[in-house]
Design an enzyme around this catalytic site. Structure first.
Site, mmCIF file in Angstrom:
data_model
loop_
_atom_site.group_PDB
_atom_site.id
_atom_site.type_symbol
_atom_site.label_atom_id
_atom_site.label_comp_id
_atom_site.label_asym_id
_atom_site.label_seq_id
_atom_site.Cartn_x
_atom_site.Cartn_y
_atom_site.Cartn_z
ATOM 1 N N SER A 105 0.853 -0.952 -0.200
ATOM 2 C CA SER A 105 0.418 -0.273 -0.111
ATOM 3 C C SER A 105 1.291 1.393 0.218
ATOM 4 O O SER A 105 2.098 1.524 0.505
ATOM 5 C CB SER A 105 -0.596 -0.365 0.860
ATOM 6 O OG SER A 105 -1.781 0.905 1.475
ATOM 7 N N GLU A 132 -0.013 4.018 1.599
ATOM 8 C CA GLU A 132 0.402 3.552 2.841
ATOM 9 C C GLU A 132 1.397 3.671 3.785
ATOM 10 O O GLU A 132 1.674 4.432 4.919
ATOM 11 C CB GLU A 132 -1.096 3.217 3.811
ATOM 12 C CG GLU A 132 -2.379 4.186 4.086
ATOM 13 C CD GLU A 132 -2.463 5.401 4.794
ATOM 14 O OE1 GLU A 132 -1.697 5.277 5.777
ATOM 15 O OE2 GLU A 132 -2.717 6.167 4.065
ATOM 16 N N TYR A 135 -1.511 0.127 10.870
ATOM 17 C CA TYR A 135 -1.694 -0.566 9.429
ATOM 18 C C TYR A 135 -1.172 -0.856 8.445
ATOM 19 O O TYR A 135 -0.679 -1.226 8.025
ATOM 20 C CB TYR A 135 -2.812 -0.286 9.024
ATOM 21 C CG TYR A 135 -3.090 0.073 7.159
ATOM 22 C CD1 TYR A 135 -3.762 -1.688 6.757
ATOM 23 C CD2 TYR A 135 -2.636 0.292 5.871
ATOM 24 C CE1 TYR A 135 -4.073 -1.684 5.825
ATOM 25 C CE2 TYR A 135 -3.235 0.686 5.236
ATOM 26 C CZ TYR A 135 -4.122 -0.757 4.354
ATOM 27 O OH TYR A 135 -3.426 -1.374 3.304
HETATM 28 P P1 NAP Z 1 -11.138 -4.576 1.525
HETATM 29 O O1 NAP Z 1 -12.682 -3.715 0.365
HETATM 30 O O2 NAP Z 1 -11.382 -3.845 2.719
HETATM 31 O O3 NAP Z 1 -11.181 -6.424 1.932
HETATM 32 C C1 NAP Z 1 -10.704 -6.750 2.203
HETATM 33 C C2 NAP Z 1 -10.751 -8.702 2.711
HETATM 34 O O4 NAP Z 1 -9.993 -8.906 3.614
HETATM 35 C C3 NAP Z 1 -12.411 -8.831 2.857
HETATM 36 O O5 NAP Z 1 -12.586 -9.542 2.119
HETATM 37 C C4 NAP Z 1 -12.685 -9.564 4.374
HETATM 38 O O6 NAP Z 1 -13.421 -10.069 4.203
HETATM 39 C C5 NAP Z 1 -11.295 -9.731 4.182
HETATM 40 N N1 NAP Z 1 -10.702 -9.799 5.345
HETATM 41 C C6 NAP Z 1 -10.221 -9.123 6.729
HETATM 42 N N2 NAP Z 1 -9.592 -9.387 8.003
HETATM 43 C C7 NAP Z 1 -9.756 -10.970 7.890
HETATM 44 C C8 NAP Z 1 -9.297 -12.065 8.192
HETATM 45 N N3 NAP Z 1 -8.823 -11.792 9.429
HETATM 46 N N4 NAP Z 1 -9.530 -12.799 7.273
HETATM 47 C C9 NAP Z 1 -9.779 -13.871 6.780
HETATM 48 N N5 NAP Z 1 -9.995 -12.298 5.630
HETATM 49 C C10 NAP Z 1 -9.948 -11.410 6.551
HETATM 50 O O7 NAP Z 1 -10.525 -4.234 1.001
HETATM 51 P P2 NAP Z 1 -9.794 -3.815 -0.484
HETATM 52 O O8 NAP Z 1 -10.249 -1.685 -1.096
HETATM 53 O O9 NAP Z 1 -10.116 -4.923 -1.118
HETATM 54 O O10 NAP Z 1 -8.370 -3.762 -0.278
HETATM 55 C C11 NAP Z 1 -7.301 -4.958 -1.635
HETATM 56 C C12 NAP Z 1 -5.746 -5.672 -0.212
HETATM 57 O O11 NAP Z 1 -5.533 -4.249 -0.840
HETATM 58 C C13 NAP Z 1 -6.285 -5.105 0.941
HETATM 59 O O12 NAP Z 1 -5.332 -5.923 1.244
HETATM 60 C C14 NAP Z 1 -6.399 -3.622 1.593
HETATM 61 O O13 NAP Z 1 -5.120 -3.618 3.334
HETATM 62 C C15 NAP Z 1 -4.382 -3.111 -0.178
HETATM 63 N N6 NAP Z 1 -5.058 -2.343 -0.587
HETATM 64 C C16 NAP Z 1 -5.838 -1.481 -0.900
HETATM 65 C C17 NAP Z 1 -6.295 -0.385 -0.891
HETATM 66 C C18 NAP Z 1 -7.581 0.308 -1.670
HETATM 67 O O14 NAP Z 1 -7.638 1.570 -2.292
HETATM 68 N N7 NAP Z 1 -8.680 0.069 -1.843
HETATM 69 C C19 NAP Z 1 -5.018 0.285 -1.714
HETATM 70 C C20 NAP Z 1 -3.830 -0.229 -1.209
HETATM 71 C C21 NAP Z 1 -3.514 -1.574 -0.798
HETATM 72 P P3 NAP Z 1 -14.816 -9.805 5.443
HETATM 73 O O15 NAP Z 1 -15.755 -9.090 4.019
HETATM 74 O O16 NAP Z 1 -15.565 -10.324 5.743
HETATM 75 O O17 NAP Z 1 -14.641 -8.481 5.672
HETATM 76 O O1 G4F Z 2 -10.569 7.405 2.534
HETATM 77 P P1 G4F Z 2 -9.827 6.757 3.505
HETATM 78 O O2 G4F Z 2 -10.532 6.065 5.198
HETATM 79 O O3 G4F Z 2 -8.163 6.015 3.037
HETATM 80 P P2 G4F Z 2 -6.748 6.075 3.432
HETATM 81 O O4 G4F Z 2 -6.741 6.211 4.793
HETATM 82 O O5 G4F Z 2 -5.968 6.877 2.238
HETATM 83 O O6 G4F Z 2 -6.579 4.415 3.294
HETATM 84 C C1 G4F Z 2 -6.779 3.555 2.133
HETATM 85 O O7 G4F Z 2 -5.938 3.847 0.985
HETATM 86 C C2 G4F Z 2 -5.127 3.559 1.461
HETATM 87 C C3 G4F Z 2 -3.977 3.280 0.200
HETATM 88 O O8 G4F Z 2 -3.358 4.205 0.722
HETATM 89 C C4 G4F Z 2 -5.255 1.717 1.325
HETATM 90 F F1 G4F Z 2 -4.000 0.781 1.808
HETATM 91 C C5 G4F Z 2 -6.020 1.235 2.729
HETATM 92 O O9 G4F Z 2 -6.578 0.010 3.420
HETATM 93 C C6 G4F Z 2 -7.572 2.078 2.677
HETATM 94 O O10 G4F Z 2 -8.156 1.896 1.194
HETATM 95 O O11 G4F Z 2 -8.780 8.138 3.800
HETATM 96 C C7 G4F Z 2 -8.314 8.426 2.963
HETATM 97 C C8 G4F Z 2 -8.402 10.355 3.643
HETATM 98 C C9 G4F Z 2 -7.996 10.090 4.846
HETATM 99 O O12 G4F Z 2 -6.700 11.480 4.774
HETATM 100 C C10 G4F Z 2 -8.854 10.557 6.061
HETATM 101 O O13 G4F Z 2 -7.595 11.559 7.150
HETATM 102 O O14 G4F Z 2 -9.826 11.075 3.389
HETATM 103 C C11 G4F Z 2 -9.606 11.858 5.004
HETATM 104 N N1 G4F Z 2 -11.187 11.174 6.049
HETATM 105 C C12 G4F Z 2 -11.864 13.063 5.984
HETATM 106 N N2 G4F Z 2 -12.403 12.646 6.500
HETATM 107 C C13 G4F Z 2 -12.385 10.723 6.074
HETATM 108 C C14 G4F Z 2 -12.563 11.056 6.498
HETATM 109 N N3 G4F Z 2 -11.549 9.271 6.131
HETATM 110 C C15 G4F Z 2 -12.607 8.591 6.735
HETATM 111 N N4 G4F Z 2 -12.501 7.301 6.367
HETATM 112 N N5 G4F Z 2 -13.831 9.346 6.888
HETATM 113 C C16 G4F Z 2 -13.838 9.913 7.052
HETATM 114 O O15 G4F Z 2 -15.466 10.783 7.286
#
Ligand code: NAP
Ligand code: G4F
Length: 323
Positions: A125, A127, A151
């Site tokens: 990520s 992050e 995280y």
């Molecule tokens: P997501 O929608 O939160 O999906 C996470 C998945 O992991 C869900 O299927 C969840 O199951 C499962 N999970 C959580 N805890 C678990 C456990 N203890 N055992 C088995 N399964 C578990 O995340 P996403 O956005 O698809 O992201 C996919 C991956 O990419 C994650 O590893 C995330 O950290 C990483 N990532 C995401 C982003 C982004 O912007 N989306 C960016 C960089 C990296 P449930 O459905 O049961 O909750």
């Molecule tokens: O949407 P966010 O919660 O995503 P964040 O923290 O960037 O993380 C996501 O992207 C990562 C990749 O860079 C992944 F690894 C991670 O698993 C996840 O998918 O927050 C985005 C921004 C933050 O700066 C937060 O402080 O939005 C700001 N924010 C402002 N108001 C908020 C809110 N975030 C959330 N969730 N909820 C709010 O009300």
């Protein structure tokens, strides 16, 4: 027929990746954890596909991993499972770190002990960069990383471990350093979906206020459908490596909010409130990625960028909530 195992199949990326691999003729084995309510909404559209199989598993369950690897003998393994909410990782750090870091270690150990190990993808990520200085053209694979949440610390541990296993055991293991990617299937508590869903509900008279935290944070937001293709491309490359996947554009949360509210013809002043509850103990102020390496070596490029993304998310929320 190739077989791929996907952990986290019920999540946003798991569902898009499953669809993509099924369209390429793969057999997809999706691993899900047990939940008290059925949460297969995101995979419902292909649930009945004979090439799609769901199996129970959990990030802390070693035995089931060995059993499933033996049963399906996959050619590819995508590790997408995680407690993926940064803010929540401050509330439940032990659970988050155990799953993200030790869960990945358990998988890598099981994989390297196979006679014919599958190619492996790790969901790293952006992050991980935390608040390290961002180069003007964006973070690259070689930029400094100073993670700023439990995280992100766990993701960096996993990122390093994948490289270590690749170099130590000669396994085909790659990490995608994915910047934020969104879609109509994004979890409802991430900021983009929270905004598009609230805007649609306000427009339809179902809600009056939207409470948000830090509007100044900047993110490089892409489309999840584009990003899962990059995951697959990494496993087709002859050598494993790490790749940044991003759009190369960064915008504030405020800009995302303005774009959606303008599109919906809603007043921010009237409907949006700032709530301290949504601020984090430590914020990542700016994320911008430079995905030149993925473009040059994999031929990957994002198709959907900021403006189209905000519109497509709002429109789909509006239609789904209306019906
Ligand atoms: P997501 O929608 O939160 O999906 C996470 C998945 O992991 C869900 O299927 C969840 O199951 C499962 N999970 C959580 N805890 C678990 C456990 N203890 N055992 C088995 N399964 C578990 O995340 P996403 O956005 O698809 O992201 C996919 C991956 O990419 C994650 O590893 C995330 O950290 C990483 N990532 C995401 C982003 C982004 O912007 N989306 C960016 C960089 C990296 P449930 O459905 O049961 O909750
Ligand atoms: O949407 P966010 O919660 O995503 P964040 O923290 O960037 O993380 C996501 O992207 C990562 C990749 O860079 C992944 F690894 C991670 O698993 C996840 O998918 O927050 C985005 C921004 C933050 O700066 C937060 O402080 O939005 C700001 N924010 C402002 N108001 C908020 C809110 N975030 C959330 N969730 N909820 C709010 O009300």
């Amino acid at each position: 027929m190739k077989t791929a195992i996907i952990t986290g199949v019920t999540g946003q990326d798991g569902s898009y990746l499953s669809e993509f691999l099924l369209s390429k003729g793969y057999r997809v084995v999706g691993l899900k954890r047990r939940t008290s309510l059925i949460n297969t909404d995101r995979v419902d559209s292909f649930y009945d596909d004979p090439n799609f199989i769901l199996e129970y598993w959990d990030l802390n369950d070693v035995g089931s991993l060995y059993r499933l690897l033996k049963k399906y003998n996959p050619q590819e393994f995508y590790n997408l499972a995680a407690q993926s909410h940064v803010r929540v990782s401050f509330d439940i750090p032990e659970h988050t770190v155990d799953g993200v870091a030790l869960g990945l270690l358990r998988i890598l150990e099981a994989i390297r002990n196979q006679d014919d190990p599958p190619r492996f993808y790790q969901a790293s990520s952006s992050e991980m960069y935390g608040d390290a200085p961002c180069p003007p053209t964006g973070y690259t694979e070689d930029s400094k990383m100073t993670p700023a949440s439990p995280y992100a610390c766990a993701k960096l541990f996993s990122h390093n471990l994948v490289r270590n296993y690749r170099e130590s055991y000669d396994i085909h293991a790659s990490s995608g350093i994915l910047f934020n990617h969104e879609s109509p299937r994004r979890g409802e508590t991430f900021v983009t979906r929270k905004i598009t869903r609230a805007a649609a509900r306000i427009k339809l008279g179902l809600q009056t206020e939207l409470h948000l935290g830090n509007l100044d944070a900047m993110r490089d937001w892409g489309y999840a459908g584009d990003y899962v293709e990059a995951m697959w491309m990494m496993l087709q490359a002859s050598t494993p490596d790490d790749y940044v996947i991003s759009t190369g554009e960064t915008h504030t949360v405020r800009e995302f909010l303005e774009e959606v509210f303008n599109h919906a013809e809603l007043s921010i002043e009237k409907h949006v409130r700032i709530d301290k509850k949504y601020f984090r103990p430590h914020e990542v102020p700016l994320l911008l990625g430079d995905s030149t390496k993925a473009h040059q070596q994999l031929g990957w490029k994002p198709q959907i960028k900021f403006k189209n993304l905000t519109a497509l998310m709002y429109e789909e929320d509006f239609i789904n909530i209306k019906h």
